[in-house]
Design an enzyme around this catalytic site. Structure first.
Site, PDB file in Angstrom:
ATOM      1  N   CYS A  12     -44.760-119.087 -18.200  1.00  0.00           N
ATOM      2  CA  CYS A  12     -44.970-120.350 -17.497  1.00  0.00           C
ATOM      3  C   CYS A  12     -45.812-120.061 -16.255  1.00  0.00           C
ATOM      4  O   CYS A  12     -46.062-118.904 -15.908  1.00  0.00           O
ATOM      5  CB  CYS A  12     -43.626-120.928 -17.080  1.00  0.00           C
ATOM      6  SG  CYS A  12     -42.738-119.786 -15.999  1.00  0.00           S
ATOM      7  N   HIS A  40     -37.067-111.638 -16.221  1.00  0.00           N
ATOM      8  CA  HIS A  40     -36.041-111.162 -17.137  1.00  0.00           C
ATOM      9  C   HIS A  40     -36.667-110.741 -18.454  1.00  0.00           C
ATOM     10  O   HIS A  40     -36.425-111.337 -19.506  1.00  0.00           O
ATOM     11  CB  HIS A  40     -34.976-112.249 -17.340  1.00  0.00           C
ATOM     12  CG  HIS A  40     -34.047-112.357 -16.183  1.00  0.00           C
ATOM     13  ND1 HIS A  40     -33.353-113.490 -15.882  1.00  0.00           N
ATOM     14  CD2 HIS A  40     -33.704-111.441 -15.242  1.00  0.00           C
ATOM     15  CE1 HIS A  40     -32.617-113.280 -14.804  1.00  0.00           C
ATOM     16  NE2 HIS A  40     -32.818-112.053 -14.397  1.00  0.00           N
ATOM     17  N   HIS A 122     -26.597-117.341 -12.404  1.00  0.00           N
ATOM     18  CA  HIS A 122     -28.040-117.140 -12.483  1.00  0.00           C
ATOM     19  C   HIS A 122     -28.618-116.926 -11.076  1.00  0.00           C
ATOM     20  O   HIS A 122     -28.275-117.654 -10.148  1.00  0.00           O
ATOM     21  CB  HIS A 122     -28.702-118.343 -13.143  1.00  0.00           C
ATOM     22  CG  HIS A 122     -30.106-118.082 -13.560  1.00  0.00           C
ATOM     23  ND1 HIS A 122     -31.155-118.106 -12.672  1.00  0.00           N
ATOM     24  CD2 HIS A 122     -30.636-117.740 -14.749  1.00  0.00           C
ATOM     25  CE1 HIS A 122     -32.278-117.803 -13.314  1.00  0.00           C
ATOM     26  NE2 HIS A 122     -31.979-117.585 -14.580  1.00  0.00           N
ATOM     27  N   GLU A 124     -31.390-117.635  -9.697  1.00  0.00           N
ATOM     28  CA  GLU A 124     -32.042-118.794  -9.075  1.00  0.00           C
ATOM     29  C   GLU A 124     -30.993-119.744  -8.490  1.00  0.00           C
ATOM     30  O   GLU A 124     -31.133-120.241  -7.377  1.00  0.00           O
ATOM     31  CB  GLU A 124     -32.886-119.542 -10.114  1.00  0.00           C
ATOM     32  CG  GLU A 124     -33.556-120.764  -9.530  1.00  0.00           C
ATOM     33  CD  GLU A 124     -33.934-121.782 -10.579  1.00  0.00           C
ATOM     34  OE1 GLU A 124     -34.507-121.406 -11.605  1.00  0.00           O
ATOM     35  OE2 GLU A 124     -33.640-122.974 -10.354  1.00  0.00           O
ATOM     36  N   THR A 160     -33.892-125.022 -12.249  1.00  0.00           N
ATOM     37  CA  THR A 160     -35.182-125.465 -12.822  1.00  0.00           C
ATOM     38  C   THR A 160     -35.246-125.328 -14.343  1.00  0.00           C
ATOM     39  O   THR A 160     -35.984-126.055 -14.993  1.00  0.00           O
ATOM     40  CB  THR A 160     -36.355-124.649 -12.216  1.00  0.00           C
ATOM     41  OG1 THR A 160     -36.103-123.267 -12.451  1.00  0.00           O
ATOM     42  CG2 THR A 160     -36.529-124.912 -10.743  1.00  0.00           C
ATOM     43  N   SER A 216     -32.614-113.117 -20.535  1.00  0.00           N
ATOM     44  CA  SER A 216     -33.359-114.287 -20.046  1.00  0.00           C
ATOM     45  C   SER A 216     -32.612-115.565 -20.407  1.00  0.00           C
ATOM     46  O   SER A 216     -32.432-115.894 -21.578  1.00  0.00           O
ATOM     47  CB  SER A 216     -34.763-114.301 -20.678  1.00  0.00           C
ATOM     48  OG  SER A 216     -35.290-115.609 -20.657  1.00  0.00           O
TER      49      SER A 216
HETATM   50  S1  SF4 Z   1     -39.422-123.030 -12.302  1.00  0.00           S
HETATM   51 FE1  SF4 Z   1     -39.068-121.248 -13.543  1.00  0.00          FE
HETATM   52  S2  SF4 Z   1     -39.676-121.910 -15.615  1.00  0.00           S
HETATM   53 FE2  SF4 Z   1     -40.567-123.377 -14.176  1.00  0.00          FE
HETATM   54  S3  SF4 Z   1     -42.646-122.674 -13.722  1.00  0.00           S
HETATM   55 FE3  SF4 Z   1     -41.276-121.831 -12.151  1.00  0.00          FE
HETATM   56  S4  SF4 Z   1     -40.646-119.829 -12.902  1.00  0.00           S
HETATM   57 FE4  SF4 Z   1     -41.470-120.977 -14.626  1.00  0.00          FE
END
Ligand code: SF4
Length: 276
Positions: A12, A40, A122, A124, A160, A216
């Site tokens: 991404c 990951h 996680h 994040e 996200t 992941s």
């Molecule tokens: S939020 Fe996570 S999945 Fe979305 S673009 Fe950013 S790194 Fe990639």
């Protein structure tokens, strides 16, 4: 045998950006390290190590040099700690994650009780929690949402990479908790696109191969979604493919998580095509 790639798959925007930043700051003398693996995906982490981007688990392991913050982001305490230790900081936090972090902070500052919808362990989600000044509740299921008490003002943010449909279901349960609910839908489009494309393909094939790190979260979720529609295998590399999986299979679909490099996807694709 037909082999079809999902319309959206693999790296991404945030992961591409983080890897580019890490490569630009590579240092063969080991003075540039990411805090935790940058993504990951063990194969990509190993490749970056060979290019001069190592990884440390804690700031204490870095006596000097540059610390690179990965796309999952970190809490404000890490920036302060790095500064105290005299380390240079290169911030590769994905802008979408940054938005979720700052949304949590803003909601807390505005007096909202904050709920983060996401996976408790996680990294994040942990970083968003840190930005809420450790005040947010983290909720992963409808049952957990039901257990929360009522409040005057409720603010909701989301991991996200969380599933859109599960986010909607959990929000329905949270709506009963307050008359003043502010929803910040911080799911990124890359996740939505990959999930929708994977499910669409899974409905049209006999078998799905979902490529990406076993560690992941977004790849694991893709595999779970595909498994609702057809026979599905989650693999990290082409070396895991087994001859017996292909018996009586006419159509194979391939997708990959947001942290899966192109070269691994190509290897799997080629190996499947060679059987066609
Ligand atoms: S939020 Fe996570 S999945 Fe979305 S673009 Fe950013 S790194 Fe990639």
């Amino acid at each position: 045998m037909e082999v079809i790639l999902a319309e959206y798959l693999g790296f991404c925007y945030g992961v591409k950006r983080a890897i580019k930043i890490a490569r630009e700051n590579a240092s063969p003398d080991g003075k540039s390290c990411t805090l935790g693996p940058i993504i990951h995906n063990p194969q990509m982490v190993e490749r970056l190590k060979r290019e001069g981007v190592g990884a440390v688990d804690r700031l204490e392991e870095m006596p000097e040099g540059t610390i690179i913050i990965r796309s999952h982001g970190v809490g404000p305490n890490i920036y302060a700690e790095a500064d105290k230790r005299g380390l240079d900081v290169i911030d590769a936090t994905c802008p979408h994650v940054k938005k979720a972090q700052l949304s949590a902070k803003e909601l807390v500052d505005d007096g909202y009780s904050v709920v983060i919808i996401g996976e408790k362990k996680h990294p994040e989600v942990r970083s968003i929690f840190e930005w809420s000044d450790h005040k947010a509740e983290i909720v992963e299921t409808e049952e957990e949402a039901d257990m929360l008490g009522p409040c005057a003002k409720l603010g909701i943010v989301c991991q996200t990479t969380f599933s859109s449909s599960r986010f909607r279901q959990i929000v329905m349960h949270l709506m009963e908790k307050s008359r003043d609910v502010r929803i910040l839908r911080t799911i990124c489009t890359a996740t939505d696109q990959r999930q929708a494309a994977a499910m669409d393909l899974a409905k049209r094939v006999d078998m799905m191969l979902v490529i990406g790190g076993k560690n992941s979260a977004n790849t694991t979720r893709l595999a779970q979604l595909c498994a609702n529609h057809c026979l599905t295998y989650h693999i990290e590399t082409a070396a895991e493919l087994r001859d017996e999986w292909f018996d009586k299979i006419k159509k194979i679909g391939i997708t990959a998580g947001a942290s899966t490099p192109d070269w691994i996807i190509k290897e799997v694709y080629k190996k499947c095509q060679n059987r066609a």
